[in-house]
Motif scaffolding. Sequence first.
Motif, PDB file in Angstrom:
ATOM      1  N   LYS A  34       0.826  -1.203   0.000  1.00 65.55           N
ATOM      2  CA  LYS A  34       0.000   0.000   0.000  1.00 65.55           C
ATOM      3  C   LYS A  34       0.861   1.255   0.000  1.00 65.55           C
ATOM      4  CE  LYS A  34      -3.856   2.137   2.478  1.00 65.55           C
ATOM      5  NZ  LYS A  34      -4.767   2.023   3.657  1.00 65.55           N
ATOM      6  N   SER A  62      -6.894  -5.337  -8.269  1.00 63.44           N
ATOM      7  CA  SER A  62      -8.267  -5.098  -7.828  1.00 63.44           C
ATOM      8  C   SER A  62      -8.434  -3.707  -7.219  1.00 63.44           C
ATOM      9  CB  SER A  62      -8.684  -6.174  -6.820  1.00 63.44           C
ATOM     10  OG  SER A  62      -7.807  -6.175  -5.701  1.00 63.44           O
ATOM     11  N   GLN A  63      -7.421  -3.252  -6.439  1.00 64.13           N
ATOM     12  CA  GLN A  63      -7.518  -1.921  -5.842  1.00 64.13           C
ATOM     13  C   GLN A  63      -7.514  -0.834  -6.915  1.00 64.13           C
ATOM     14  OE1 GLN A  63      -8.109  -1.204  -2.674  1.00 64.13           O
ATOM     15  NE2 GLN A  63      -8.202  -3.394  -2.231  1.00 64.13           N
ATOM     16  N   GLN A  71     -10.935  -0.697  -8.338  1.00 65.39           N
ATOM     17  CA  GLN A  71     -11.847  -0.058  -7.391  1.00 65.39           C
ATOM     18  C   GLN A  71     -11.765   1.464  -7.479  1.00 65.39           C
ATOM     19  OE1 GLN A  71     -13.967  -1.806  -5.564  1.00 65.39           O
ATOM     20  NE2 GLN A  71     -14.880  -0.029  -4.579  1.00 65.39           N
ATOM     21  N   SER A  72     -10.612   2.000  -7.892  1.00 64.91           N
ATOM     22  CA  SER A  72     -10.452   3.453  -7.982  1.00 64.91           C
ATOM     23  C   SER A  72     -11.393   4.068  -9.013  1.00 64.91           C
ATOM     24  CB  SER A  72      -9.002   3.801  -8.335  1.00 64.91           C
ATOM     25  OG  SER A  72      -8.111   3.332  -7.343  1.00 64.91           O
ATOM     26  N   SER A 129     -19.244  -4.174  -5.854  1.00 67.72           N
ATOM     27  CA  SER A 129     -19.022  -2.977  -5.038  1.00 67.72           C
ATOM     28  C   SER A 129     -20.167  -1.987  -5.196  1.00 67.72           C
ATOM     29  CB  SER A 129     -17.696  -2.318  -5.433  1.00 67.72           C
ATOM     30  OG  SER A 129     -16.614  -3.204  -5.264  1.00 67.72           O
TER      31      SER A 129
END
Length: 763
Positions: A397, A475-476, A479-480, A526
């Motif tokens: 991260k 995946s992150q 998601q953005s 989501s």
Amino acid sequence: MVGAANGGRIPRQVFSVVNGGQDPVMQLVGPGSSAGSDCGAIEFTREDVEALLNEKIRTKNKYSLKEKCDSMMEYIKRLRMCIRWFQELEGDILLEQQNLGKMLESAERKCKDMEMLMNEKEEELNSIIMELRKNYTILQDKFAKEESDKLTAMETLTIEKDARLSAERSQSSIAEELERAQRESSSANQKILSLNDMYKRLQEYNTSLQQYNSKLQSELNQTNEILKNVEKEKVSTLENLGNLKGQCTYLQDQLTATKASGDETMKLKEALSSEVRCLRVDLQQVRDDRDRQLLQVQDLSAEVLKYKEWTGKSAAELGNLTTKSTELESMCSSQRDQIRKLQEKLAAAENKLEMSDVSAFETRTGYEEQKRVNSDLQLRLAETELKLVEGEALRKKLHNTILELKGNIRVFCRVRPLLTDDVDDNETKSVYFPTTTETLGRGIELLQHGQKHSFTFDKVFVPESSQQEVFVEVSQLVQSALDGYKVCIFAYGQTGSGKTHTMMGTPGNYDDKGLIPRSLEQIFESKQTLQNQGWKYEMQVSMLEIYNETIRDLLSTNRSGPPEGGTKQHTIKHDANGNTHVSDLTIFDVRSSREVSYLLSRAAQSRSVGKTQMNEQSSRSHFVFTLRIIGVNESMDQQVQGVLNLIDLAGSERLSKSGSTGDRLKETQAINKSLSSLSDVIFALAKKEEHVPFRNSKLTYLLQPCLGGDSKTLMVVNVSPAPSSINESLCSLRFAARVNACEIGTPRRQTSVRQLDARFNYG
């Protein structure tokens, strides 16, 4: 875990810091420790721990249960002291890791501030240099003009020599003009000298800036050294974890041996119990025989009395009866002896059974204790592994945050498995994956003609990596798009390296789905979750391909024309907000991933594919999937707009290896030209040139917001492990390394205050 309070005791540090690389010795610390009254403040060395684990419990009397229990309790007490000491030591290590993390954050902030200051100074100097260059150009033009006037005057003087009178009259004026030109030339020379002096001063100032930059680089190197020290401490923690695993394995072996001993004891107990049952049955039979014999004796005695009463009986019969009675009495006495022996044997068997019960109880108690210690160690091991996983997630991260702040394009590398056609007994392996701490999971090495080429990216996937493992890493980023960012993920590589498989997957195989289907599933899941928080989303999908420098709408209902032609000419435009517009492009509103899957299969049937010598199903065009998202939260009075671009580029290939002719040759030339334009754009961005040639091809012009804007961009470079493709793989990795070094700007979230009837800007 370690308790929250440490009392008056100074926190312990890592072994290498406290004792200069030597194992800490056992010592006492101040009375303020809260570790418990059992362990006090004793520290253990590795030799102490090994001695404690290898210690065997010995008692003076092996049949004394109390003495054995006391010894076991003392051993358990020392084990608990050792475990508590390890817990305190881990707490101190975690505290020091937090301090180091804070130091790293402060160093990164300082480096960022210095970088911003240097960029401002550089921009100021560039503006000054540009102004000086403009002045210098104006002076050069003026000087050239004066030189041309001087030449004109000389020609006029030569022509008018024939007319002596006119020449004399014009001579004075020409001389004056010449003097004036000379004065202006001298003044221009003086200005040039002053400009040269100013340029020298600017060079000196630039040198001072370079020195300042080197100072910043040294500070950055110091920060990297601190990071390396943290990595070394992480390695030491992993070694301690390995020791704990070894200890757990040893205790499991002891537990297995204890179980085996308990099983043998239970078998012996069952055998003794069966023997006692048999002896009891024999004893009962003997008692029954004795009772029968006694009855017979009583009957015979009664008969003897009767015979004595009877006077008419003969003496011979009386003697026989007496002999028979004597035999029966001797038989009864022998049976009594046998019964006494059986009773003694029964008592011995019962004593042996009682001893086996005591031994079984001791074994069961030791087994439960060992099981409890083993469960404690397994719990400790699970907690340590969980902390390592959390630490790795935090590192990823922070790494992604640093890359976003720098504005770099993130690059993942994926190596496809070897195929049967790739295997050649005469060729050696050419792709390797280093296992050092710094490059594990991030490094790849290629061996070409005995020379090793090493590359490091944000993530490297080995041939055994699944589609799910690849998607977890992106995946992150996907998601953005729901959070209001522009996201672009594109696959690059040679023909047959697995780009389309990475992006689309295998049709009909649920576990082998690519990034595009998995991204859509995550976005719609989501979306359902965020609806509970008051968010409402609208989503629109468009798909196109760039075939021979022509944009083709893959969702259009009119697909009967030739690939190069068509009724519509699509053009690309970018607005001031960085949004991309493609004219006359078919756009569908979607509400579920199933609808998008149907559109994907429809587009896949319309996409241009062909057969070459390098790939049976080679993509002959660049495929661009775009998902536009608009989200509105009425309770927060907020609106976000996000875009997700997923791109499957056509594969680069050499004409000599592909064997393309005719239409395939034309396709190959168009593909290589567009990829070459993409390479030119990357080189210009890496060198921070003023002009970036985005308009050289339709592909680069379409990707302009992703490569030169404020979006989050990820490149997945696909590599073939075949030794015959080593040259193409090396070119792909070198290009990916240049892409990873490009800085395109900090991603910006597109949010605004919600307006009535706000609609999404399609493009």
